[in-house]
Design a protein around this motif. Structure first.
Motif, mmCIF file in Angstrom:
data_model
loop_
_atom_site.group_PDB
_atom_site.id
_atom_site.type_symbol
_atom_site.label_atom_id
_atom_site.label_comp_id
_atom_site.label_asym_id
_atom_site.label_seq_id
_atom_site.Cartn_x
_atom_site.Cartn_y
_atom_site.Cartn_z
ATOM 1 N N ILE A 15 -10.251 25.016 17.351
ATOM 2 C CA ILE A 15 -11.530 24.677 16.727
ATOM 3 C C ILE A 15 -11.552 23.224 16.263
ATOM 4 O O ILE A 15 -12.596 22.586 16.194
ATOM 5 C CB ILE A 15 -11.812 25.636 15.548
ATOM 6 C CG1 ILE A 15 -13.276 25.527 15.112
ATOM 7 C CG2 ILE A 15 -10.864 25.398 14.396
ATOM 8 C CD1 ILE A 15 -13.692 26.588 14.130
ATOM 9 N N ASN A 16 -10.367 22.665 15.970
ATOM 10 C CA ASN A 16 -10.295 21.265 15.538
ATOM 11 C C ASN A 16 -10.788 20.301 16.609
ATOM 12 O O ASN A 16 -11.246 19.203 16.292
ATOM 13 C CB ASN A 16 -8.868 20.893 15.140
ATOM 14 C CG ASN A 16 -8.506 21.400 13.751
ATOM 15 O OD1 ASN A 16 -9.368 21.848 13.009
ATOM 16 N ND2 ASN A 16 -7.237 21.339 13.408
ATOM 17 N N THR A 17 -10.696 20.696 17.889
ATOM 18 C CA THR A 17 -11.181 19.803 18.946
ATOM 19 C C THR A 17 -12.689 19.611 18.825
ATOM 20 O O THR A 17 -13.208 18.531 19.101
ATOM 21 C CB THR A 17 -10.843 20.367 20.341
ATOM 22 O OG1 THR A 17 -11.458 21.657 20.499
ATOM 23 C CG2 THR A 17 -9.342 20.518 20.521
ATOM 24 N N ALA A 18 -13.389 20.680 18.422
ATOM 25 C CA ALA A 18 -14.840 20.564 18.223
ATOM 26 C C ALA A 18 -15.156 19.747 16.982
ATOM 27 O O ALA A 18 -16.069 18.915 16.986
ATOM 28 C CB ALA A 18 -15.464 21.954 18.116
ATOM 29 N N LEU A 19 -14.401 19.973 15.905
ATOM 30 C CA LEU A 19 -14.641 19.240 14.665
ATOM 31 C C LEU A 19 -14.392 17.747 14.850
ATOM 32 O O LEU A 19 -15.146 16.905 14.359
ATOM 33 C CB LEU A 19 -13.745 19.790 13.549
ATOM 34 C CG LEU A 19 -13.947 21.267 13.190
ATOM 35 C CD1 LEU A 19 -12.966 21.684 12.098
ATOM 36 C CD2 LEU A 19 -15.374 21.525 12.760
ATOM 37 N N ILE A 20 -13.348 17.417 15.593
ATOM 38 C CA ILE A 20 -13.039 16.015 15.863
ATOM 39 C C ILE A 20 -14.123 15.394 16.734
ATOM 40 O O ILE A 20 -14.550 14.260 16.518
ATOM 41 C CB ILE A 20 -11.655 15.886 16.550
ATOM 42 C CG1 ILE A 20 -10.536 16.260 15.576
ATOM 43 C CG2 ILE A 20 -11.440 14.464 17.071
ATOM 44 C CD1 ILE A 20 -9.176 16.354 16.226
ATOM 45 N N ALA A 21 -14.584 16.143 17.740
ATOM 46 C CA ALA A 21 -15.620 15.639 18.649
ATOM 47 C C ALA A 21 -16.928 15.378 17.903
ATOM 48 O O ALA A 21 -17.605 14.378 18.143
ATOM 49 C CB ALA A 21 -15.851 16.642 19.779
ATOM 50 N N VAL A 22 -17.270 16.295 16.984
ATOM 51 C CA VAL A 22 -18.487 16.112 16.190
ATOM 52 C C VAL A 22 -18.364 14.879 15.310
ATOM 53 O O VAL A 22 -19.294 14.066 15.199
ATOM 54 C CB VAL A 22 -18.755 17.361 15.332
ATOM 55 C CG1 VAL A 22 -19.867 17.096 14.330
ATOM 56 C CG2 VAL A 22 -19.121 18.551 16.221
ATOM 57 N N GLU B 94 -18.932 13.923 23.041
ATOM 58 C CA GLU B 94 -19.174 15.168 23.769
ATOM 59 C C GLU B 94 -19.072 16.377 22.841
ATOM 60 O O GLU B 94 -18.420 17.377 23.152
ATOM 61 C CB GLU B 94 -18.184 15.307 24.933
ATOM 62 C CG GLU B 94 -18.211 14.191 25.942
ATOM 63 C CD GLU B 94 -19.482 14.198 26.803
ATOM 64 O OE1 GLU B 94 -20.181 15.232 26.808
ATOM 65 O OE2 GLU B 94 -19.779 13.178 27.441
ATOM 66 N N ALA B 95 -19.762 16.285 21.705
ATOM 67 C CA ALA B 95 -19.672 17.338 20.689
ATOM 68 C C ALA B 95 -20.188 18.681 21.214
ATOM 69 O O ALA B 95 -19.630 19.734 20.894
ATOM 70 C CB ALA B 95 -20.457 16.927 19.450
#
Length: 312
Positions: free
Chosen positions: A268-275, A280-281
């Motif tokens: 899930i951290n990959t999404a938080l970092i992307a946001v 590419e959020a």
């Protein structure tokens, strides 16, 4: 087939039940993800790690697990680069795609899953200790390489280095190992009981928080790169793990645990970092959500296969 349904019912269903609770609660109350993630990140996860590392009987045999964790990241990272180049992805999508297949949800789903799988086994402590090493390596690489990938081109590399030193586990790990070699039983300390209480709440809290985050994610069925990411993460991961397990000659209990760990959905951290870095959020969030949903089936299959390939 009976083993598959047993695992699906007794190991996977409880996890997704708690995720569903978080999902529904957020739809009703619109909960503050920032506050909840801070509680998980700074209270529950450090407590879980501190207690388990302190109680775990770690020795030199876990060195192979650490090497496995590094090689697993390296193989997935290289695979992500090759696929991105082959498909002509933009630089931003390439970085997000690499993160989505390289970094696994070893915390929110991995720790509860491994705990439930081995909860009635005399090997539960060793299984958790094995997965914790994977969890630690994933945390280190996610918050260094993963952070750098998402922020590259938009932010200074120094921010990535600074972020590493804001990670609680960076400090908890050496503290926990240091306490093991001090001639005093910290489990007899009154404060230890409070830490154990926090540790005990980590599994349910982490899964509920994951459900809350997933309820905030918009899903699209038209982004085929998301499904490619899911296939590589959920199916390619355990295949790579099997090769590494044989190469490193890892024993059956550790092999079974590592096989399952490698098949976990996208972190899930990959999404938080992307946001956070506007990289590419939407793709990153969809990769997390769809891989988490699909893992309800794939994890049941991989757990069954791992028991057949590496019987204890």
């Amino acid at each position: 087939m009976n083993i598959f349904f047993h695992i699906l019912t007794n190991n996977i269903t409880p996890i997704f039940f708690l995720i569903l609770i978080g999902f529904v609660l957020n739809k009703i109350f619109n909960l503050d993800m920032f506050t909840l993630s801070k509680l998980n990140f700074y209270v529950f996860v450090p407590s879980f790690l501190l207690v388990n590392i302190y109680n775990a009987d770690l020795d030199i045999k876990f060195l192979k697990v650490f090497v496995f964790g590094i090689l697993l990241v390296a193989f997935n990272y290289i695979l992500g680069i090759l696929i991105s180049l082959l498909l002509g992805y933009s630089n931003s999508l390439k970085n997000a795609f690499i993160n989505s297949i390289t970094f696994i949800n070893a915390g929110n789903i991995g720790i509860p899953l491994i705990t439930l799988i081995f909860i009635n086994s005399p090997y539960v402590d060793m299984a958790i200790a094995t997965h914790i090493i994977i969890y630690l390596t994933q945390n280190i690489f996610t918050n260094t390489i993963g952070f750098y990938n998402a922020s590259r081109g938009n932010n200074d590399w120094r921010r990535s280095i600074i972020a590493v030193f804001k990670i609680p586990v960076i400090y908890i790990i050496p503290i926990a190992f240091s306490l093991k070699y001090i001639p005093y039983d910290f489990s007899e300390n009154p404060l230890w009981t409070g830490i154990v209480y926090a540790k005990s709440g980590m599994i349910s809290f982490a899964l509920i928080v994951l459900g809350i985050q997933l309820s905030k994610t918009r899903i699209s069925f038209k982004n085929y790169s998301v499904y490619l990411s899911n296939i590589i993460r959920l199916i390619g991961g355990p295949i790579i793990a099997f090769i590494l397990i044989k190469f490193l000659n890892i024993n059956n209990l550790m092999a079974q645990t590592l096989m399952v760990s490698s098949s976990l959905p996208t972190a899930i951290n990959t999404a938080l970092i992307a946001v956070e870095h506007n990289n590419e959020a939407e793709f990153a969030s969809q990769a997390v959500m769809t891989s988490t949903i699909l893992s309800g089936i794939t994890l049941s299959i991989i757990v069954s296969i791992s028991r057949m390939l590496f019987p204890i």
